[in-house]
Design an enzyme around this catalytic site. Structure first.
Site, PDB file in Angstrom:
ATOM      1  N   SER A  13       0.829  -1.216   0.000  1.00  0.00           N
ATOM      2  CA  SER A  13       0.000   0.000   0.000  1.00  0.00           C
ATOM      3  C   SER A  13       0.862   1.265   0.000  1.00  0.00           C
ATOM      4  CB  SER A  13      -0.990   0.002   1.176  1.00  0.00           C
ATOM      5  OG  SER A  13      -0.328   0.209   2.396  1.00  0.00           O
ATOM      6  N   MET A  90      10.639  -6.667   4.118  1.00  0.00           N
ATOM      7  CA  MET A  90      10.912  -7.298   5.396  1.00  0.00           C
ATOM      8  C   MET A  90      12.214  -8.112   5.398  1.00  0.00           C
ATOM      9  SD  MET A  90       8.682  -5.867   6.957  1.00  0.00           S
ATOM     10  CE  MET A  90       7.195  -5.863   7.938  1.00  0.00           C
ATOM     11  N   ARG A  91      13.221  -7.592   4.703  1.00  0.00           N
ATOM     12  CA  ARG A  91      14.548  -8.225   4.698  1.00  0.00           C
ATOM     13  C   ARG A  91      15.559  -7.176   5.114  1.00  0.00           C
ATOM     14  NH1 ARG A  91      16.047 -13.181   4.572  1.00  0.00           N
ATOM     15  NH2 ARG A  91      18.004 -12.645   3.584  1.00  0.00           N
ATOM     16  N   ASN A 107      13.286   4.511   4.242  1.00  0.00           N
ATOM     17  CA  ASN A 107      12.395   3.484   4.776  1.00  0.00           C
ATOM     18  C   ASN A 107      11.231   4.161   5.497  1.00  0.00           C
ATOM     19  OD1 ASN A 107      11.541   0.847   5.612  1.00  0.00           O
ATOM     20  ND2 ASN A 107      12.432   1.240   7.643  1.00  0.00           N
ATOM     21  N   HIS A 109       8.545   3.355   8.681  1.00  0.00           N
ATOM     22  CA  HIS A 109       8.399   2.443   9.817  1.00  0.00           C
ATOM     23  C   HIS A 109       7.170   2.853  10.632  1.00  0.00           C
ATOM     24  CE1 HIS A 109       9.717  -0.443  12.787  1.00  0.00           C
ATOM     25  NE2 HIS A 109       9.405   0.447  13.712  1.00  0.00           N
ATOM     26  N   GLN A 173      -1.384   7.752   7.977  1.00  0.00           N
ATOM     27  CA  GLN A 173      -0.317   8.759   8.064  1.00  0.00           C
ATOM     28  C   GLN A 173       0.885   8.358   7.210  1.00  0.00           C
ATOM     29  OE1 GLN A 173      -0.808  11.702   9.475  1.00  0.00           O
ATOM     30  NE2 GLN A 173      -2.880  10.900   9.845  1.00  0.00           N
ATOM     31  N   GLU A 174       1.183   7.047   7.162  1.00  0.00           N
ATOM     32  CA  GLU A 174       2.293   6.577   6.310  1.00  0.00           C
ATOM     33  C   GLU A 174       2.067   7.018   4.872  1.00  0.00           C
ATOM     34  OE1 GLU A 174       3.525   2.456   6.710  1.00  0.00           O
ATOM     35  OE2 GLU A 174       2.580   2.319   8.671  1.00  0.00           O
TER      36      GLU A 174
END
Ligand code: GAR
Length: 202
Positions: A13, A90-91, A107, A109, A173-174
């Site tokens: 997303s 996810m790495r 990134n 988070h 918010q992301e």
């Protein structure tokens, strides 16, 4: 014009929020590649629907992290990517990769870093009992979720929140601050000075 490479492992997303912002001219860049380490990642199909080039590099096909990272770096270079955006990737990326893309690697988070780095940030926040959490966009350095912070947004944690309800509030918010941070970067308005990221005028 800048070219984004977006790395995903799942739903995608945030990738879509970035791709849509590019398509609508809110980010002056194009998405050159959406790359996933997971073959069935739902975000890949979404990227495909938007006419974006996609690529799977399964980490299980490499014997070491360096070998996998090398393949990812090579693919990004071949697509002439100028900014790499991790979006639910996810790495862990090793120090060699981080060095190669220093200052060009971001990134998102789902917490107010430096609180709750690593996996399951929303669950960590609920278990800790904080009253406010949020989202952070940061440049990536060699330490996990610890690079210089570009933008943050806070959300309240409600008494009856579950991991799902809190995650949804943070995700909203992301989707707002990730495109904003990327736009500032591609417009050359961010200066990294040690731990500080300064936003400069137009
Ligand atoms: C997002 O909430 C992102 O912040 C988080 O994974 C989700 C991916 O969703 N990332 C991390 O937890 C990284 N440590 P998306 O695939 O729909 O963008």
């Amino acid at each position: 014009m800048s070219t984004l490479g977006i790395l995903i492992s799942g739903r995608g997303s945030n990738m879509m929020a970035l791709a849509d912002a590019c398509a609508e001219g809110r980010i002056r860049a194009r998405v050159g590649l959406v790359l996933s380490n997971v073959a069935g990642a739902p975000g890949l199909a979404e990227a495909g629907r938007r006419g974006i080039e996609t690529l799977v590099i399964d980490h299980r096909a490499s014997r070491t992290r360096d070998e996998h990272d090398g393949k990812v770096a090579q693919a990004l270079r071949e697509s002439r990517v100028t900014l790499v955006c991790l979006a639910g990737y996810m790495r862990l990326l090793g120090p060699g990769f981080v060095k190669a893309f220093e200052g060009r690697l971001m990134n998102i988070h789902p917490s107010l870093l430096p609180a709750f780095p690593g996996l399951d940030a929303q669950r960590q926040a609920l278990e800790h009992g904080v009253k406010v959490s949020g989202a952070t966009v940061h440049y990536v350095n060699e330490s996990l979720d610890a690079g210089p912070i570009i933008l943050q947004a806070a959300v309240p944690v409600e008494p009856d929140d579950t991991e799902e309800t809190l995650s949804a509030r943070i995700l909203e918010q992301e989707h707002r601050i990730y495109p904003e941070a990327v736009s500032l970067h591609v417009d050359n308005r961010l200066r990294i000075e040690g731990r500080q990221v300064r936003v400069t005028g137009r």
